[in-house]
Design a protein around this motif. Structure first.
Motif, short mmCIF file in Angstrom:
data_model
loop_
_atom_site.label_atom_id
_atom_site.label_comp_id
_atom_site.label_asym_id
_atom_site.label_seq_id
_atom_site.Cartn_x
_atom_site.Cartn_y
_atom_site.Cartn_z
N ILE A 1 3.55 2.88 -5.69
CA ILE A 1 3.72 1.75 -6.60
C ILE A 1 4.99 1.00 -6.24
O ILE A 1 6.08 1.59 -6.11
CB ILE A 1 3.78 2.24 -8.06
CG1 ILE A 1 2.50 3.00 -8.42
CG2 ILE A 1 4.00 1.06 -9.01
CD1 ILE A 1 2.52 3.60 -9.80
N LEU A 2 4.86 -0.30 -6.07
CA LEU A 2 5.98 -1.19 -5.77
C LEU A 2 6.27 -2.05 -7.00
O LEU A 2 5.39 -2.76 -7.49
CB LEU A 2 5.65 -2.07 -4.56
CG LEU A 2 6.63 -3.21 -4.25
CD1 LEU A 2 7.97 -2.66 -3.79
CD2 LEU A 2 6.05 -4.16 -3.22
N ILE B 1 4.20 -5.89 -10.25
CA ILE B 1 3.83 -4.53 -9.87
C ILE B 1 2.67 -4.60 -8.88
O ILE B 1 1.66 -5.27 -9.13
CB ILE B 1 3.41 -3.69 -11.10
CG1 ILE B 1 4.58 -3.61 -12.10
CG2 ILE B 1 2.98 -2.30 -10.69
CD1 ILE B 1 4.21 -2.90 -13.39
N PHE B 2 2.82 -3.89 -7.75
CA PHE B 2 1.79 -3.79 -6.73
C PHE B 2 1.48 -2.31 -6.47
O PHE B 2 2.41 -1.50 -6.37
CB PHE B 2 2.25 -4.47 -5.42
CG PHE B 2 2.63 -5.92 -5.59
CD1 PHE B 2 1.69 -6.92 -5.48
CD2 PHE B 2 3.96 -6.27 -5.85
CE1 PHE B 2 2.04 -8.25 -5.63
CE2 PHE B 2 4.32 -7.59 -6.01
CZ PHE B 2 3.36 -8.59 -5.90
N THR C 1 -1.17 -5.75 -10.56
CA THR C 1 -1.64 -5.49 -11.91
C THR C 1 -1.89 -6.76 -12.71
O THR C 1 -2.77 -6.80 -13.57
CB THR C 1 -0.64 -4.60 -12.65
OG1 THR C 1 0.64 -5.25 -12.65
CG2 THR C 1 -0.50 -3.26 -11.95
N ARG C 2 -1.11 -7.81 -12.45
CA ARG C 2 -1.28 -9.08 -13.18
C ARG C 2 -0.64 -10.19 -12.35
O ARG C 2 -0.11 -9.95 -11.25
CB ARG C 2 -0.63 -9.01 -14.56
CG ARG C 2 0.83 -8.59 -14.55
CD ARG C 2 1.39 -8.47 -15.96
NE ARG C 2 2.76 -7.98 -15.97
CZ ARG C 2 3.08 -6.71 -16.07
NH1 ARG C 2 2.13 -5.80 -16.16
NH2 ARG C 2 4.34 -6.33 -16.07
#
Length: 489
Positions: free
Chosen positions: A286-287, A252-253, A242-243
Protein backbone atom coordinates in the motif's frame (compact mmCIF):
# COMPACT_ATOMS: atom_id res chain seq x y z
CA UNK A 1 -5.19 -134.84 -15.35
CA UNK A 2 -2.82 -132.08 -16.22
CA UNK A 3 -4.42 -131.24 -19.49
CA UNK A 4 -7.88 -131.30 -17.91
CA UNK A 5 -6.78 -129.18 -15.06
CA UNK A 6 -5.08 -126.83 -17.41
CA UNK A 7 -8.18 -126.58 -19.57
CA UNK A 8 -10.33 -125.76 -16.61
CA UNK A 9 -7.91 -123.08 -15.47
CA UNK A 10 -7.78 -121.44 -18.89
CA UNK A 11 -11.56 -121.56 -19.18
CA UNK A 12 -11.94 -119.92 -15.82
CA UNK A 13 -9.64 -117.07 -16.83
CA UNK A 14 -11.49 -116.58 -20.10
CA UNK A 15 -14.81 -116.44 -18.27
CA UNK A 16 -13.60 -113.81 -15.84
CA UNK A 17 -12.00 -111.83 -18.67
CA UNK A 18 -15.25 -111.74 -20.63
CA UNK A 19 -17.15 -110.79 -17.50
CA UNK A 20 -14.69 -107.99 -16.84
CA UNK A 21 -15.04 -106.67 -20.37
CA UNK A 22 -18.80 -106.66 -20.08
CA UNK A 23 -18.69 -104.77 -16.80
CA UNK A 24 -16.07 -102.32 -18.11
CA UNK A 25 -17.93 -101.33 -21.19
CA UNK A 26 -21.38 -101.03 -19.63
CA UNK A 27 -21.10 -97.21 -20.03
CA UNK A 28 -23.19 -96.28 -23.08
CA UNK A 29 -22.35 -92.57 -23.60
CA UNK A 30 -23.05 -88.94 -22.61
CA UNK A 31 -26.55 -87.55 -22.57
CA UNK A 32 -25.22 -83.99 -22.31
CA UNK A 33 -21.66 -82.71 -22.66
CA UNK A 34 -20.20 -79.41 -21.42
CA UNK A 35 -20.26 -76.38 -23.72
CA UNK A 36 -17.91 -73.42 -24.14
CA UNK A 37 -18.43 -70.63 -21.61
CA UNK A 38 -17.15 -67.12 -20.94
CA UNK A 39 -17.70 -65.22 -17.73
CA UNK A 40 -16.29 -62.19 -15.96
CA UNK A 41 -14.09 -62.41 -12.92
CA UNK A 42 -15.97 -62.74 -9.66
CA UNK A 43 -19.10 -64.16 -11.28
CA UNK A 44 -20.61 -67.68 -11.28
CA UNK A 45 -20.55 -70.26 -14.10
CA UNK A 46 -21.66 -73.88 -14.76
CA UNK A 47 -20.51 -76.81 -16.89
CA UNK A 48 -23.03 -79.61 -17.49
CA UNK A 49 -22.25 -83.36 -17.78
CA UNK A 50 -24.92 -86.10 -17.83
CA UNK A 51 -23.93 -89.78 -18.44
CA UNK A 52 -26.00 -92.86 -19.32
CA UNK A 53 -25.87 -96.35 -17.69
CA UNK A 54 -22.80 -95.91 -15.56
CA UNK A 55 -21.48 -99.16 -14.04
CA UNK A 56 -20.93 -99.55 -10.31
CA UNK A 57 -17.18 -99.86 -10.79
CA UNK A 58 -17.03 -96.66 -12.85
CA UNK A 59 -16.98 -93.08 -11.73
CA UNK A 60 -16.99 -89.61 -13.29
CA UNK A 61 -14.23 -87.02 -12.93
CA UNK A 62 -13.65 -83.50 -14.26
CA UNK A 63 -10.38 -82.51 -15.86
CA UNK A 64 -9.10 -78.93 -15.99
CA UNK A 65 -6.27 -78.42 -18.47
CA UNK A 66 -5.52 -82.18 -18.19
CA UNK A 67 -5.52 -82.27 -14.35
CA UNK A 68 -8.00 -84.47 -12.52
CA UNK A 69 -9.83 -82.24 -10.05
CA UNK A 70 -12.83 -84.33 -8.89
CA UNK A 71 -14.15 -87.85 -8.33
CA UNK A 72 -17.90 -88.40 -8.53
CA UNK A 73 -19.35 -85.63 -6.35
CA UNK A 74 -16.21 -84.41 -4.55
CA UNK A 75 -13.41 -81.97 -5.37
CA UNK A 76 -10.07 -83.66 -4.63
CA UNK A 77 -7.69 -80.65 -4.95
CA UNK A 78 -7.48 -77.87 -2.37
CA UNK A 79 -6.55 -75.26 -4.97
CA UNK A 80 -10.06 -75.69 -6.41
CA UNK A 81 -11.89 -74.95 -3.18
CA UNK A 82 -14.25 -72.55 -4.96
CA UNK A 83 -15.45 -75.48 -7.19
CA UNK A 84 -18.34 -77.78 -6.36
CA UNK A 85 -20.19 -80.70 -8.03
CA UNK A 86 -23.97 -80.88 -8.35
CA UNK A 87 -24.07 -84.70 -8.09
CA UNK A 88 -27.13 -86.89 -8.73
CA UNK A 89 -26.27 -90.55 -9.49
CA UNK A 90 -29.89 -91.49 -10.19
CA UNK A 91 -30.00 -89.16 -13.18
CA UNK A 92 -26.30 -89.46 -13.99
CA UNK A 93 -25.67 -85.69 -13.64
CA UNK A 94 -22.24 -84.41 -12.63
CA UNK A 95 -22.50 -80.66 -13.17
CA UNK A 96 -19.48 -78.50 -12.31
CA UNK A 97 -20.09 -75.19 -10.52
CA UNK A 98 -17.41 -72.45 -10.29
CA UNK A 99 -18.09 -69.65 -7.83
CA UNK A 100 -16.13 -66.40 -7.78
CA UNK A 101 -14.45 -67.00 -11.11
CA UNK A 102 -10.72 -66.31 -11.15
CA UNK A 103 -8.30 -65.76 -13.97
CA UNK A 104 -6.59 -69.11 -13.38
CA UNK A 105 -9.90 -70.86 -14.03
CA UNK A 106 -9.62 -70.26 -17.77
CA UNK A 107 -8.77 -73.19 -20.04
CA UNK A 108 -10.32 -76.50 -21.14
CA UNK A 109 -12.75 -78.63 -19.10
CA UNK A 110 -13.48 -82.34 -19.84
CA UNK A 111 -16.01 -84.63 -18.24
CA UNK A 112 -14.42 -88.15 -18.18
CA UNK A 113 -15.52 -91.65 -17.10
CA UNK A 114 -12.98 -93.84 -15.23
CA UNK A 115 -13.00 -97.54 -14.38
CA UNK A 116 -11.91 -99.13 -11.12
CA UNK A 117 -8.29 -99.15 -12.31
CA UNK A 118 -8.39 -95.33 -12.73
CA UNK A 119 -8.26 -95.75 -16.46
CA UNK A 120 -10.27 -93.42 -18.70
CA UNK A 121 -13.16 -95.21 -20.32
CA UNK A 122 -14.65 -92.21 -22.17
CA UNK A 123 -14.16 -88.44 -22.33
CA UNK A 124 -16.53 -85.68 -23.32
CA UNK A 125 -15.69 -82.87 -25.67
CA UNK A 126 -13.38 -80.15 -24.37
CA UNK A 127 -15.28 -77.08 -23.18
CA UNK A 128 -13.19 -73.90 -23.47
CA UNK A 129 -13.70 -71.41 -20.67
CA UNK A 130 -12.78 -67.78 -21.34
CA UNK A 131 -12.44 -65.58 -18.26
CA UNK A 132 -13.31 -61.94 -18.96
CA UNK A 133 -10.60 -60.21 -17.00
CA UNK A 134 -11.29 -57.04 -15.01
CA UNK A 135 -8.41 -54.70 -14.12
CA UNK A 136 -7.35 -55.03 -10.53
CA UNK A 137 -8.66 -52.69 -7.89
CA UNK A 138 -5.72 -50.28 -7.97
CA UNK A 139 -6.30 -49.34 -11.61
CA UNK A 140 -6.47 -46.85 -13.24
CA UNK A 141 -3.35 -45.01 -12.07
CA UNK A 142 -2.76 -41.36 -13.00
CA UNK A 143 0.75 -39.97 -13.15
CA UNK A 144 2.68 -37.00 -14.47
CA UNK A 145 6.18 -36.75 -15.88
CA UNK A 146 6.99 -33.75 -13.62
CA UNK A 147 5.92 -32.35 -10.29
CA UNK A 148 5.59 -28.77 -11.56
CA UNK A 149 5.61 -26.91 -14.88
CA UNK A 150 6.34 -23.40 -16.00
CA UNK A 151 3.99 -21.45 -18.22
CA UNK A 152 4.66 -22.46 -21.83
CA UNK A 153 6.05 -25.90 -21.04
CA UNK A 154 4.48 -29.10 -22.41
CA UNK A 155 2.50 -31.07 -19.81
CA UNK A 156 2.13 -34.86 -20.24
CA UNK A 157 -0.32 -36.77 -18.05
CA UNK A 158 -0.48 -40.60 -18.10
CA UNK A 159 -3.45 -42.86 -17.34
CA UNK A 160 -2.34 -46.48 -16.82
CA UNK A 161 -4.44 -49.66 -16.60
CA UNK A 162 -3.72 -53.37 -16.45
CA UNK A 163 -3.47 -55.29 -19.69
CA UNK A 164 -6.50 -57.56 -19.64
CA UNK A 165 -8.66 -59.63 -21.98
CA UNK A 166 -10.67 -57.79 -23.11
CA UNK A 167 -8.85 -54.47 -22.85
CA UNK A 168 -10.50 -51.78 -20.76
CA UNK A 169 -11.31 -48.33 -22.05
CA UNK A 170 -9.49 -45.23 -20.75
CA UNK A 171 -10.69 -41.66 -21.26
CA UNK A 172 -9.54 -38.26 -20.00
CA UNK A 173 -12.50 -36.08 -19.04
CA UNK A 174 -12.98 -32.29 -18.92
CA UNK A 175 -10.04 -31.66 -21.19
CA UNK A 176 -10.03 -28.64 -23.49
CA UNK A 177 -7.32 -27.53 -25.87
CA UNK A 178 -4.98 -30.51 -25.45
CA UNK A 179 -4.43 -33.75 -27.35
CA UNK A 180 -5.25 -37.30 -26.22
CA UNK A 181 -3.28 -40.29 -27.50
CA UNK A 182 -4.59 -43.76 -28.28
CA UNK A 183 -4.04 -46.84 -26.15
CA UNK A 184 -0.45 -48.03 -26.19
CA UNK A 185 1.55 -50.58 -24.26
CA UNK A 186 3.72 -49.22 -21.49
CA UNK A 187 7.18 -50.36 -20.44
CA UNK A 188 5.72 -52.23 -17.46
CA UNK A 189 3.58 -54.44 -19.69
CA UNK A 190 0.37 -52.53 -19.00
CA UNK A 191 -1.27 -50.11 -21.39
CA UNK A 192 -1.79 -46.35 -21.06
CA UNK A 193 -3.37 -43.27 -22.58
CA UNK A 194 -1.69 -39.86 -22.36
CA UNK A 195 -3.03 -36.33 -22.43
CA UNK A 196 -0.70 -33.45 -23.32
CA UNK A 197 -1.13 -29.66 -23.45
CA UNK A 198 0.79 -26.43 -23.06
CA UNK A 199 0.78 -25.09 -19.52
CA UNK A 200 -1.06 -21.81 -18.95
CA UNK A 201 -1.53 -19.67 -15.88
CA UNK A 202 -5.19 -20.75 -15.72
CA UNK A 203 -4.08 -24.40 -15.44
CA UNK A 204 -2.58 -23.79 -11.99
CA UNK A 205 -4.41 -25.73 -9.25
CA UNK A 206 -6.47 -27.63 -11.84
CA UNK A 207 -7.40 -31.31 -11.35
CA UNK A 208 -7.50 -33.76 -14.28
CA UNK A 209 -9.49 -37.03 -14.19
CA UNK A 210 -9.21 -40.29 -16.16
CA UNK A 211 -12.07 -42.83 -16.37
CA UNK A 212 -11.84 -46.62 -16.75
CA UNK A 213 -14.62 -48.83 -18.12
CA UNK A 214 -14.62 -52.42 -19.44
CA UNK A 215 -16.92 -54.57 -21.56
CA UNK A 216 -16.34 -57.45 -19.11
CA UNK A 217 -18.58 -55.63 -16.64
CA UNK A 218 -20.58 -52.72 -18.12
CA UNK A 219 -21.56 -51.51 -14.65
CA UNK A 220 -17.94 -51.05 -13.61
CA UNK A 221 -16.74 -47.44 -13.39
CA UNK A 222 -13.48 -46.29 -11.85
CA UNK A 223 -11.44 -43.13 -12.12
CA UNK A 224 -8.22 -41.55 -10.96
CA UNK A 225 -7.18 -37.91 -10.69
CA UNK A 226 -3.98 -35.95 -10.79
CA UNK A 227 -3.62 -32.53 -9.29
CA UNK A 228 -3.89 -29.85 -8.25
CA UNK A 229 -1.41 -29.13 -11.02
CA UNK A 230 1.46 -26.85 -10.04
CA UNK A 231 2.06 -24.28 -12.81
CA UNK A 232 4.76 -21.72 -12.07
CA UNK A 233 4.48 -18.18 -13.48
CA UNK A 234 5.85 -14.69 -12.91
CA UNK A 235 3.73 -12.13 -11.02
CA UNK A 236 0.77 -10.55 -12.76
CA UNK A 237 0.47 -7.02 -11.32
CA UNK A 238 -2.15 -4.26 -11.28
CA UNK A 239 -2.38 -0.95 -9.37
CA UNK A 240 -5.67 0.31 -8.02
CA UNK A 241 -6.39 3.67 -6.39
CA UNK A 242 -9.03 3.75 -3.69
CA UNK A 243 -10.62 7.05 -4.80
CA UNK A 244 -9.99 10.17 -6.85
CA UNK A 245 -6.73 11.99 -6.19
CA UNK A 246 -7.76 15.39 -4.78
CA UNK A 247 -5.41 18.29 -4.29
CA UNK A 248 -4.42 18.58 -0.63
CA UNK A 249 -5.92 15.23 0.39
CA UNK A 250 -4.35 11.83 1.02
CA UNK A 251 -4.02 9.51 -1.98
CA UNK A 252 -3.88 5.71 -1.55
CA UNK A 253 -2.63 3.21 -4.16
CA UNK A 254 -2.68 -0.61 -3.73
CA UNK A 255 -0.45 -3.01 -5.68
CA UNK A 256 -2.21 -6.35 -6.33
CA UNK A 257 -0.21 -9.36 -7.50
CA UNK A 258 -0.94 -12.95 -8.55
CA UNK A 259 2.12 -15.20 -8.66
CA UNK A 260 3.28 -18.81 -8.24
CA UNK A 261 5.48 -19.20 -6.25
CA UNK A 262 4.73 -16.39 -3.82
CA UNK A 263 6.10 -12.91 -4.39
CA UNK A 264 9.44 -12.02 -2.83
CA UNK A 265 9.79 -8.24 -3.39
CA UNK A 266 7.62 -5.18 -4.14
CA UNK A 267 9.25 -2.08 -5.61
CA UNK A 268 7.61 1.33 -6.12
CA UNK A 269 9.06 3.97 -8.45
CA UNK A 270 7.95 7.40 -9.73
CA UNK A 271 8.61 9.24 -12.98
CA UNK A 272 9.55 12.01 -12.40
CA UNK A 273 10.93 11.07 -8.95
CA UNK A 274 9.31 12.49 -5.83
CA UNK A 275 10.67 13.07 -2.34
CA UNK A 276 10.60 10.15 0.11
CA UNK A 277 8.94 12.42 2.67
CA UNK A 278 5.84 12.68 0.51
CA UNK A 279 4.74 9.02 0.74
CA UNK A 280 4.58 6.08 3.14
CA UNK A 281 4.61 2.31 2.32
CA UNK A 282 2.57 -0.21 4.33
CA UNK A 283 3.70 -3.83 3.99
CA UNK A 284 5.28 -2.82 0.67
CA UNK A 285 1.84 -3.22 -0.92
CA UNK A 286 0.00 0.00 0.00
CA UNK A 287 1.32 3.41 -1.05
CA UNK A 288 0.05 6.46 0.85
CA UNK A 289 0.76 10.01 -0.37
CA UNK A 290 0.01 12.19 2.64
CA UNK A 291 -0.50 15.56 0.99
CA UNK A 292 -1.23 15.57 -2.71
CA UNK A 293 0.45 18.44 -4.50
CA UNK A 294 -0.34 19.82 -7.91
CA UNK A 295 3.17 18.83 -9.02
CA UNK A 296 2.12 15.17 -8.82
CA UNK A 297 -0.32 15.63 -11.69
CA UNK A 298 0.85 13.44 -14.59
CA UNK A 299 3.37 11.53 -12.47
CA UNK A 300 3.83 7.89 -13.46
CA UNK A 301 3.60 5.45 -10.52
CA UNK A 302 5.04 1.96 -11.17
CA UNK A 303 4.83 -1.15 -8.98
CA UNK A 304 7.22 -4.00 -9.78
CA UNK A 305 6.83 -7.45 -8.16
CA UNK A 306 9.40 -10.25 -8.35
CA UNK A 307 9.40 -13.97 -7.52
CA UNK A 308 11.73 -16.86 -8.35
CA UNK A 309 10.27 -17.20 -11.86
CA UNK A 310 10.49 -13.57 -12.93
CA UNK A 311 9.07 -10.09 -12.52
CA UNK A 312 5.88 -8.28 -13.42
CA UNK A 313 4.89 -4.63 -13.20
CA UNK A 314 2.01 -2.23 -13.59
CA UNK A 315 1.93 1.53 -14.25
CA UNK A 316 -0.59 4.23 -13.32
CA UNK A 317 -0.66 7.96 -14.23
CA UNK A 318 -1.68 10.26 -11.37
CA UNK A 319 -4.50 12.64 -12.23
CA UNK A 320 -4.77 15.35 -9.56
CA UNK A 321 -8.16 17.06 -9.34
CA UNK A 322 -9.08 20.26 -7.52
CA UNK A 323 -11.77 20.35 -4.87
CA UNK A 324 -13.84 22.81 -6.95
CA UNK A 325 -13.74 20.44 -9.88
CA UNK A 326 -14.96 17.56 -7.73
CA UNK A 327 -17.83 19.64 -6.33
CA UNK A 328 -19.18 20.35 -9.79
CA UNK A 329 -22.12 18.17 -10.73
CA UNK A 330 -21.75 16.28 -13.98
CA UNK A 331 -24.96 16.09 -15.95
CA UNK A 332 -25.80 13.89 -18.90
CA UNK A 333 -27.53 15.61 -21.83
CA UNK A 334 -28.15 13.45 -24.89
CA UNK A 335 -25.32 11.13 -23.92
CA UNK A 336 -22.78 14.02 -23.51
CA UNK A 337 -21.40 15.23 -20.16
CA UNK A 338 -21.64 19.00 -19.44
CA UNK A 339 -20.57 20.99 -16.42
CA UNK A 340 -22.98 23.16 -14.43
CA UNK A 341 -23.01 26.87 -13.67
CA UNK A 342 -19.35 27.26 -12.68
CA UNK A 343 -18.04 25.95 -16.00
CA UNK A 344 -20.65 27.99 -17.88
CA UNK A 345 -19.58 31.15 -16.04
CA UNK A 346 -15.95 30.46 -16.92
CA UNK A 347 -16.73 30.12 -20.62
CA UNK A 348 -18.87 33.31 -20.54
CA UNK A 349 -16.40 35.63 -18.82
CA UNK A 350 -16.03 37.71 -22.01
CA UNK A 351 -19.78 38.44 -22.20
CA UNK A 352 -21.39 41.58 -20.63
CA UNK A 353 -21.95 41.40 -16.93
CA UNK A 354 -25.69 42.03 -17.24
CA UNK A 355 -26.04 39.22 -19.74
CA UNK A 356 -24.00 36.91 -17.53
CA UNK A 357 -26.05 37.81 -14.47
CA UNK A 358 -29.33 37.29 -16.34
CA UNK A 359 -28.19 33.93 -17.71
CA UNK A 360 -26.95 32.85 -14.28
CA UNK A 361 -30.25 33.93 -12.71
CA UNK A 362 -32.11 31.99 -15.35
CA UNK A 363 -29.99 28.90 -14.74
CA UNK A 364 -30.62 29.11 -11.01
CA UNK A 365 -34.36 29.63 -11.38
CA UNK A 366 -34.94 26.99 -14.05
CA UNK A 367 -34.46 23.53 -12.56
CA UNK A 368 -33.39 20.73 -14.85
CA UNK A 369 -35.77 17.83 -15.60
CA UNK A 370 -33.61 15.54 -13.50
CA UNK A 371 -33.93 17.87 -10.50
CA UNK A 372 -37.71 18.02 -10.97
CA UNK A 373 -38.09 14.28 -11.07
CA UNK A 374 -35.72 13.88 -8.13
CA UNK A 375 -37.63 16.42 -6.01
CA UNK A 376 -40.94 14.83 -6.99
CA UNK A 377 -39.66 11.42 -5.92
CA UNK A 378 -38.48 12.84 -2.60
CA UNK A 379 -41.80 14.56 -1.89
CA UNK A 380 -43.83 11.44 -2.69
CA UNK A 381 -41.59 9.32 -0.48
CA UNK A 382 -41.90 11.84 2.35
CA UNK A 383 -45.71 11.87 2.12
CA UNK A 384 -45.84 8.06 2.16
CA UNK A 385 -43.56 7.88 5.20
CA UNK A 386 -45.63 10.48 7.11
CA UNK A 387 -48.88 8.66 6.26
CA UNK A 388 -47.50 5.32 7.47
CA UNK A 389 -46.31 6.95 10.68
CA UNK A 390 -49.74 8.45 11.38
CA UNK A 391 -51.44 5.09 10.82
CA UNK A 392 -49.07 3.37 13.24
CA UNK A 393 -49.68 6.03 15.92
CA UNK A 394 -53.49 5.83 15.54
CA UNK A 395 -53.47 2.05 15.78
CA UNK A 396 -51.31 2.22 18.88
CA UNK A 397 -53.63 4.69 20.61
CA UNK A 398 -56.67 2.59 19.73
CA UNK A 399 -55.14 -0.59 21.12
CA UNK A 400 -54.29 0.93 24.52
CA UNK A 401 -57.89 0.95 25.96
CA UNK A 402 -58.65 -2.41 24.39
CA UNK A 403 -55.63 -3.93 26.04
CA UNK A 404 -56.43 -2.31 29.36
CA UNK A 405 -60.01 -3.61 29.33
CA UNK A 406 -58.81 -7.02 28.33
CA UNK A 407 -56.31 -7.08 31.15
CA UNK A 408 -58.61 -5.79 33.92
CA UNK A 409 -61.73 -7.80 32.98
CA UNK A 410 -62.05 -10.87 35.19
CA UNK A 411 -63.28 -13.99 33.55
CA UNK A 412 -63.17 -17.00 35.86
CA UNK A 413 -62.75 -19.51 33.05
CA UNK A 414 -59.95 -17.53 31.41
CA UNK A 415 -58.32 -16.88 34.77
CA UNK A 416 -58.29 -20.54 35.66
CA UNK A 417 -57.06 -21.62 32.22
CA UNK A 418 -54.25 -19.10 32.25
CA UNK A 419 -53.16 -19.98 35.77
CA UNK A 420 -53.62 -16.48 37.28
CA UNK A 421 -54.88 -16.26 40.89
CA UNK A 422 -58.50 -15.12 41.55
CA UNK A 423 -58.86 -12.29 44.03
CA UNK A 424 -61.03 -13.09 47.05
CA UNK A 425 -63.03 -10.24 48.66
CA UNK A 426 -62.91 -9.53 52.35
CA UNK A 427 -66.62 -10.37 52.82
CA UNK A 428 -68.30 -13.04 50.79
CA UNK A 429 -70.70 -15.97 51.09
CA UNK A 430 -69.59 -19.33 49.84
CA UNK A 431 -72.18 -21.27 47.80
CA UNK A 432 -73.08 -24.48 49.64
CA UNK A 433 -75.41 -27.37 48.84
CA UNK A 434 -76.91 -29.34 51.72
CA UNK A 435 -79.74 -31.70 52.65
CA UNK A 436 -81.71 -31.27 55.82
CA UNK A 437 -81.39 -34.24 58.22
CA UNK A 438 -84.04 -36.93 58.31
CA UNK A 439 -86.94 -36.31 60.65
CA UNK A 440 -87.37 -39.21 63.05
CA UNK A 441 -91.09 -38.54 63.57
CA UNK A 442 -91.89 -38.56 59.83
CA UNK A 443 -89.42 -41.21 58.65
CA UNK A 444 -88.78 -39.17 55.45
CA UNK A 445 -85.69 -37.43 54.11
CA UNK A 446 -85.78 -33.66 53.89
CA UNK A 447 -85.57 -32.06 50.41
CA UNK A 448 -82.30 -30.87 48.87
CA UNK A 449 -81.50 -27.21 49.47
CA UNK A 450 -78.96 -24.71 47.97
CA UNK A 451 -77.61 -21.58 49.57
CA UNK A 452 -76.44 -18.97 47.06
CA UNK A 453 -73.50 -16.83 48.11
CA UNK A 454 -73.59 -13.13 47.32
CA UNK A 455 -70.71 -10.70 47.79
CA UNK A 456 -71.66 -7.68 49.86
CA UNK A 457 -69.65 -4.68 50.99
CA UNK A 458 -68.80 -4.07 54.60
CA UNK A 459 -70.21 -6.12 57.41
CA UNK A 460 -73.19 -8.34 56.97
CA UNK A 461 -75.35 -10.46 59.14
CA UNK A 462 -74.36 -14.00 59.78
CA UNK A 463 -76.31 -16.59 57.80
CA UNK A 464 -77.91 -18.72 60.43
CA UNK A 465 -78.90 -21.31 57.87
CA UNK A 466 -75.52 -23.06 58.20
CA UNK A 467 -75.91 -23.67 61.96
CA UNK A 468 -79.66 -23.96 62.32
CA UNK A 469 -80.71 -27.32 63.63
CA UNK A 470 -84.02 -28.80 62.54
CA UNK A 471 -86.14 -29.42 65.58
CA UNK A 472 -88.74 -32.19 65.71
CA UNK A 473 -92.03 -30.86 64.57
CA UNK A 474 -95.23 -32.14 63.00
CA UNK A 475 -95.14 -33.17 59.40
CA UNK A 476 -97.72 -30.54 58.37
CA UNK A 477 -95.75 -27.71 59.91
CA UNK A 478 -92.48 -28.88 58.32
CA UNK A 479 -93.76 -28.83 54.78
CA UNK A 480 -95.73 -25.64 55.35
CA UNK A 481 -92.50 -23.90 56.26
CA UNK A 482 -90.91 -25.30 53.13
CA UNK A 483 -93.82 -23.91 51.09
CA UNK A 484 -95.06 -27.39 50.11
CA UNK A 485 -98.88 -27.62 49.97
CA UNK A 486 -100.56 -30.23 52.09
CA UNK A 487 -102.27 -31.69 49.05
CA UNK A 488 -98.91 -32.82 47.72
CA UNK A 489 -98.25 -35.04 50.69
Amino acid sequence: MYNLGTGKTVGTWIFFYILMLQRTYSFSGFIKEPLDENQAEGDLTFFTCIVRELDETQYVSWLHNGHKISKNGEIILNTYAHYSIDFDSAFGSYNLRIQNVQRRDKGGYICSVYNSYDQIVEKSRTANFTVLEIPQQQYPICSSTKMSYRVGQNVVLNCISEKTTPLGSLRWVNTIGGSESGLKESLSGNYEKTYSFTAKQSDNREIFTCELTTSANPSLYRNCSIGPLDVLYAPVVRIQQTRDVILGNEAIFICYSDANPQETTFEWSFDPPISENMFVLENDIILRIKNTLSSLNGTSVLCKVTNSIGSGSSKLIVNVKSKEYINNVVETNNGKETKKSEKINERNENKPKNQNSNSNQQLLQTPSPNNKSRSTDISISLVVIIALGCIVVILGLALIPVGYMRYTRRQPSDTINRGRPVSIPDVYFEPRDHIDPMLPQLGLAAPWMRTVGVQVPGECEYDATYNTQVMPQPRQVYYTQRMYPASSL
